[in-house]
Design an enzyme around this catalytic site. Structure first.
Site, PDB file in Angstrom:
ATOM      1  N   HIS A   8       0.820  -1.213   0.000  1.00 44.00           N
ATOM      2  CA  HIS A   8       0.000   0.000   0.000  1.00 44.00           C
ATOM      3  C   HIS A   8       0.860   1.272   0.000  1.00 44.00           C
ATOM      4  O   HIS A   8       2.071   1.241   0.242  1.00 44.00           O
ATOM      5  CB  HIS A   8      -0.903   0.013   1.227  1.00 44.00           C
ATOM      6  CG  HIS A   8      -0.126  -0.026   2.521  1.00 44.00           C
ATOM      7  ND1 HIS A   8       0.511   1.072   3.052  1.00 44.00           N
ATOM      8  CD2 HIS A   8       0.139  -1.051   3.374  1.00 44.00           C
ATOM      9  CE1 HIS A   8       1.122   0.743   4.167  1.00 44.00           C
ATOM     10  NE2 HIS A   8       0.913  -0.549   4.392  1.00 44.00           N
ATOM     11  N   GLU A  92      -2.538  -6.996   7.425  1.00 44.50           N
ATOM     12  CA  GLU A  92      -1.204  -7.038   8.015  1.00 44.50           C
ATOM     13  C   GLU A  92      -1.222  -7.839   9.317  1.00 44.50           C
ATOM     14  O   GLU A  92      -2.298  -8.114   9.881  1.00 44.50           O
ATOM     15  CB  GLU A  92      -0.718  -5.607   8.276  1.00 44.50           C
ATOM     16  CG  GLU A  92       0.672  -5.480   8.880  1.00 44.50           C
ATOM     17  CD  GLU A  92       1.783  -6.084   8.020  1.00 44.50           C
ATOM     18  OE1 GLU A  92       1.758  -7.323   7.844  1.00 44.50           O
ATOM     19  OE2 GLU A  92       2.654  -5.327   7.552  1.00 44.50           O
TER      20      GLU A  92
END
Length: 296
Positions: A8, A92
């Site tokens: 990201h 994550e």
């Protein structure tokens, strides 16, 4: 089959130096510019047409993926661009009690106290590997079936997977274990193994950087078969999910799209991105030509 594992864009907590695993961090202004550069690079410069786009359900990942999708939709107008599929599997690592703790702080170097009322356990490497395995099994392995049978007339898949640094490392290691020894190789322009680490352990991902790879029918396997041919009796080799397929890595921590990108000065680039603020700025911006232009 073409696959990109993408991290990201830059977030407010990246800039602040904080652990933010499952915390839903916002992209910074610079992070949004990174995503725009990435989408333009992959779509316009590389002329890639993605068939599938997957992303973590945390906003920093799916907003990055949506920028890729927007460029795809505007460039490939004759056919609908694929929607972004948001998956919790791609999140994550959960840092537990370390969430939003500064990386370089003394607290980050100490083991958390399980007796503390606010204690939360950190997700284990084994748990991350399990999530990675589930994603590969459910979403990547089925796409490789035509490669293993040499069915070359099928439209090739081009897949973007947008996630987070630590999870992407776990995902890569999971992928490698599903190939036969000798069928995972580096392309001619990749030089990362000078530091002596095994192929499973690649350098970390920068913001919006990508690992680019292609899957091909493998001549290493004597069991690879042609379309319509009955499969041979399974062996230890053919039980691997990517039996009959080889993998070539073309880019590691790919950042060509960031070469000319500059951070906005005065701290603006590092501030959290606010789409509403952008709209307000456009609303109050004085048109060129002064009052006469505004009245026309």
């Amino acid at each position: 089959m073409h696959i990109f594992l993408i991290r990201h864009g830059e977030t407010e907590h990246n800039v602040a130096g904080l652990f933010a695993g499952v915390t839903d961090s916002r992209l910074t202004v610079h992070g949004v510019q990174q995503t725009k550069s990435l989408g333009k690079y992959l779509t316009t410069h590389r002329n890639l047409r993605f068939t599938r786009v997957y992303a973590s359900d945390l906003q920093r990942a799916y907003m990055t993926a949506e920028e890729i999708q927007r460029h795809q939709a505007s460039h490939w107008t004759e056919e609908r661009a694929p929607d972004v599929v948001r998956l919790e599997l791609l999140r994550e690592q959960d840092f537990g009690s370390y969430e939003l703790v500064p990386w370089a702080s003394r607290r980050a170097q100490q083991a958390p106290d399980p007796q503390d009322p606010s204690f939360r356990p950190q997700e284990t490497a084994e748990s991350m590997a399990l999530r990675a395995d589930m994603f590969v099994t459910d979403h990547i392995v089925p796409l490789s079936a035509s490669l293993a049978t040499n069915e070359q007339d099928i439209q090739p898949e081009c897949v973007a997977v947008v996630s987070h640094g630590l999870f992407l490392s776990a995902l890569w290691r999971t992928l490698v274990t599903k190939f036969h020894a000798g069928t995972v190789t580096l392309g001619p322009n990749v030089e990362v193994l000078g530091y002596g680490r095994p192929l499973e352990y690649l350098p970390s991902w920068s913001n919006t950087a990508f690992l680019e790879m292609t899957f091909h029918p493998s001549s290493v396997y004597p069991n690879a078969r042609t379309a319509g041919e009955e499969p041979a009796a399974p062996t230890q080799s053919t039980l691997l999910p990517f039996a009959g397929v080889s993998l070539v890595v073309h880019a590691i921590n790919g950042r060509d799209h960031l070469v000319d990108l500059k951070r906005a000065r005065g701290g603006i680039g590092s501030s959290p991105y606010d789409a509403k603020q952008k709209s307000l700025d456009g609303f109050f911006k004085r048109p060129k030509g002064g009052a006469g232009a505004a009245a026309s």
